[in-house]
Design a protein around this motif. Structure first.
Motif, PDB file in Angstrom:
ATOM      1  N   VAL A   1       2.921  40.476  20.248  1.00  0.00           N
ATOM      2  CA  VAL A   1       2.529  40.798  18.878  1.00  0.00           C
ATOM      3  C   VAL A   1       1.056  40.440  18.767  1.00  0.00           C
ATOM      4  N   THR A   2       0.263  41.366  18.241  1.00  0.00           N
ATOM      5  CA  THR A   2      -1.185  41.131  18.229  1.00  0.00           C
ATOM      6  C   THR A   2      -1.778  41.371  16.844  1.00  0.00           C
ATOM      7  N   SER A   3      -2.976  40.852  16.656  1.00  0.00           N
ATOM      8  CA  SER A   3      -3.725  41.090  15.416  1.00  0.00           C
ATOM      9  C   SER A   3      -5.204  40.862  15.737  1.00  0.00           C
ATOM     10  N   MET A   4      -6.044  41.093  14.748  1.00  0.00           N
ATOM     11  CA  MET A   4      -7.477  40.911  14.996  1.00  0.00           C
ATOM     12  C   MET A   4      -8.175  40.484  13.716  1.00  0.00           C
ATOM     13  N   SER A   5      -9.225  39.665  13.885  1.00  0.00           N
ATOM     14  CA  SER A   5      -9.902  39.134  12.695  1.00  0.00           C
ATOM     15  C   SER A   5     -10.840  40.156  12.074  1.00  0.00           C
ATOM     16  N   GLY A   6     -11.201  41.212  12.828  1.00  0.00           N
ATOM     17  CA  GLY A   6     -12.132  42.215  12.317  1.00  0.00           C
ATOM     18  C   GLY A   6     -12.951  42.773  13.459  1.00  0.00           C
ATOM     19  N   THR A   7     -13.900  43.633  13.129  1.00  0.00           N
ATOM     20  CA  THR A   7     -14.737  44.225  14.185  1.00  0.00           C
ATOM     21  C   THR A   7     -16.219  43.976  13.882  1.00  0.00           C
ATOM     22  N   GLN A   8     -16.506  42.757  13.410  1.00  0.00           N
ATOM     23  CA  GLN A   8     -17.887  42.452  13.027  1.00  0.00           C
ATOM     24  C   GLN A   8     -18.627  41.726  14.138  1.00  0.00           C
ATOM     25  N   MET A   9     -19.862  42.159  14.349  1.00  0.00           N
ATOM     26  CA  MET A   9     -20.746  41.514  15.318  1.00  0.00           C
ATOM     27  C   MET A   9     -21.846  40.769  14.565  1.00  0.00           C
ATOM     28  N   ILE A  10     -22.469  39.837  15.279  1.00  0.00           N
ATOM     29  CA  ILE A  10     -23.550  39.049  14.678  1.00  0.00           C
ATOM     30  C   ILE A  10     -24.840  39.302  15.460  1.00  0.00           C
ATOM     31  N   ALA A  11     -25.925  39.600  14.730  1.00  0.00           N
ATOM     32  CA  ALA A  11     -27.250  39.658  15.366  1.00  0.00           C
ATOM     33  C   ALA A  11     -28.062  38.493  14.839  1.00  0.00           C
ATOM     34  N   GLN A  12     -28.845  37.878  15.713  1.00  0.00           N
ATOM     35  CA  GLN A  12     -29.653  36.723  15.304  1.00  0.00           C
ATOM     36  C   GLN A  12     -31.138  37.081  15.293  1.00  0.00           C
ATOM     37  N   ILE A  13     -31.835  36.589  14.270  1.00  0.00           N
ATOM     38  CA  ILE A  13     -33.301  36.731  14.220  1.00  0.00           C
ATOM     39  C   ILE A  13     -33.891  35.334  14.083  1.00  0.00           C
TER      40      ILE A  13
END
Ligand code: NAD
Length: 427
Positions: free
Chosen positions: A109-121
């Motif tokens: 059984v699976t799930s996911m927290s989202g598809t968000q990436m982080i970019a750093q400046i």
């Protein structure tokens, strides 16, 4: 067996005894592959020099990695045949065996927290970093507009800017103001997408704050893109309470000792990286994310957890960042990756990420069970013996004979294989 029938399930017994042609036929029927995909899978070296030259710099040749299919995997009520690219023996067998042992209890059984990436400046040379932080946060709407204007295609697919955060990082070189752009990259892994946004925004951040922008790059610690998998193995199916308890003790060792955890998590990555590679995704990105996530508490720990349920069964969980895509990078242009993706019949990057997490958990179960019972060498080395036999020069039927000799002598060195081969040929 050379004439398999189309299997409506992933529960295929004896798959390992079939010929490669028969396996392709079965997988193609299972996944409804067309002739072009079948031909692509049948081609032994399957990337044109012209494409290789386009994909990387200074291209000279390709190196082929075997791709196998893990059977018996059931994810969220759907049977999947999982393509895995690996040079290591026993990895694919372990997934199939582990998945078979939890197939009847529902699989994964699976799930996911989202598809968000982080970019750093990164901003340097700011006299008043706390004030600068607020100056940036106050411009959220403007930042959103600038980021989304970089990638109208991504926005059209439902992705784009989601949020901005600003962190102050104390370093020996002074306080750095680090802005995080949080971007939903949907079906793209998203590195290029978010890097473009970070580069576009950096001069504005520098102007607003009076600082100097230096690095502008995504973070592979993709902790807003965490895939989760869980499964329960019945105590009986795994061989009883002693096996179960030994596996729990094995996990506790890993979770409390970085030396053990590194190898424990490497086992998980045996499964994870093989699917990431087979689907043309970036193995280094996923691996960096996994290990950074494993150390997120300040101590490097197991990516998985193992518990005994109220019924006395064994429950495993795995959570790890899974930045994989269906578009972008090599995924769309490598013909074999595309054909292998078709086998998985996924429509979104999230579905792919969730299957990969399930495979990671299956791999972890297999390695822990072997380690906590018979030891890793029995299963591993009998498969490894085939490589040793090949390396010693065995051909055709000699391979099996040399493998048998190595297993009997419990010695898997190349010298032992050469000696066994010489004995065989002298008869
Ligand atoms: P990309 O830029 O090739 O493709 C992504 C783009 O595809 C999106 O920006 C969007 O415009 C478009 N798109 C079309 N359909 C979409 C859909 N359904 N969902 C989302 N986007 C859609 O690739 P990418 O995914 O931005 O970057 C991945 C590549 O970046 C990989 O090859 C990776 O190796 C590489 N990379 C990685 C790192 C790192 O991990 N540190 C750094 C730099 C580059």
């Amino acid at each position: 067996m050379t004439h398999p029938v189309a299997s409506p399930t992933s529960r295929i017994s004896g798959f390992h005894k079939w010929t490669p042609e028969a396996r392709i036929e079965c997988v193609a029927a299972f996944a409804g592959l067309g002739q072009a995909e079948r031909d692509q899978l049948s081609a032994p070296s399957n990337i044109e020099a012209q494409l290789g030259d386009h994909m990387i710099e200074n291209f000279v040749t390709t190196i082929a990695i075997p791709v196998g299919i893990a059977t018996n995997v059931r994810v969220d009520g759907r049977d999947v045949l999982v393509p895995m690219a690996t040079e290591e023996s026993s990895v694919i067998a372990a997934v199939g065996n582990s998945a078979r042992q939890c197939y009847d209890t529902g699989g994964f059984v699976t799930s996911m927290s989202g598809t968000q990436m982080i970019a750093q400046i990164q901003l340097l040379d700011i006299a008043d970093p706390r004030r600068a932080r607020l100056l940036i946060l106050e411009r959220r709407d403007e930042i959103e507009r600038i980021c989304n204007a970089c990638d109208p295609t991504l926005v059209r697919f439902g992705g784009g800017f989601r949020d901005v955060e600003v962190r102050l990082i104390e370093t020996p070189a002074g306080t750095m103001v680090v802005t995080h752009l949080i971007v939903d990259t949907r079906d793209a892994m998203g590195a290029n997408a978010v890097n473009t946004m970070a580069e576009r925004l950096a001069p504005d951040l520098a102007r607003w704050t009076g600082g100097r922008a230096l690095l502008r790059i995504l973070s592979n610690l993709a902790d807003r893109r965490v895939a989760r998998a869980r499964a329960t193995w019945s105590c009986d199916a795994i061989g009883g309470e002693a096996v179960r308890d030994a596996m729990i003790a094995a996990w506790q060792f890993a979770d409390n000792d970085p030396y053990r955890a590194a190898t424990h998590n490497k086992g998980i990555m045996n499964g994870v990286s093989a699917v990431v590679l087979a689907t043309g995704n970036d193995t280094r990105a996923v691996e960096a994310g996994a290990h950074a996530f494993a150390a997120r508490t300040g101590r490097y720990r197991s990516l998985s957890t193992w518990e005994i349920t109220a019924e006395g069964d064994l429950a495993g969980t795995l959570e790890m960042p899974m930045a994989v895509g269906l578009v972008g990078g090599a995924v769309k242009i490598h013909p074999t990756a595309r054909a292998l993706l078709s086998i998985l019949r996924v429509e979104t990057a999230e579905q792919l990420a969730r299957i990969i997490a399930a495979v990671g958990l299956a791999q972890n179960f297999g390695a822990m069970k072997a380690l906590a019972t018979e030891g890793i060498q029995k299963g591993h080395m009998s498969l490894h013996a085939q490589n040793v036999a090949f390396a010693a020069g065995a051909v055709g039927e000699e391979v099996d004979a040399v493998v048998r000799a190595l297993i009997e002598s419990k010695s898997f060195s190349e010298e032992a294989a050469s000696a066994a081969l010489a004995r065989l040929r002298s008869h």
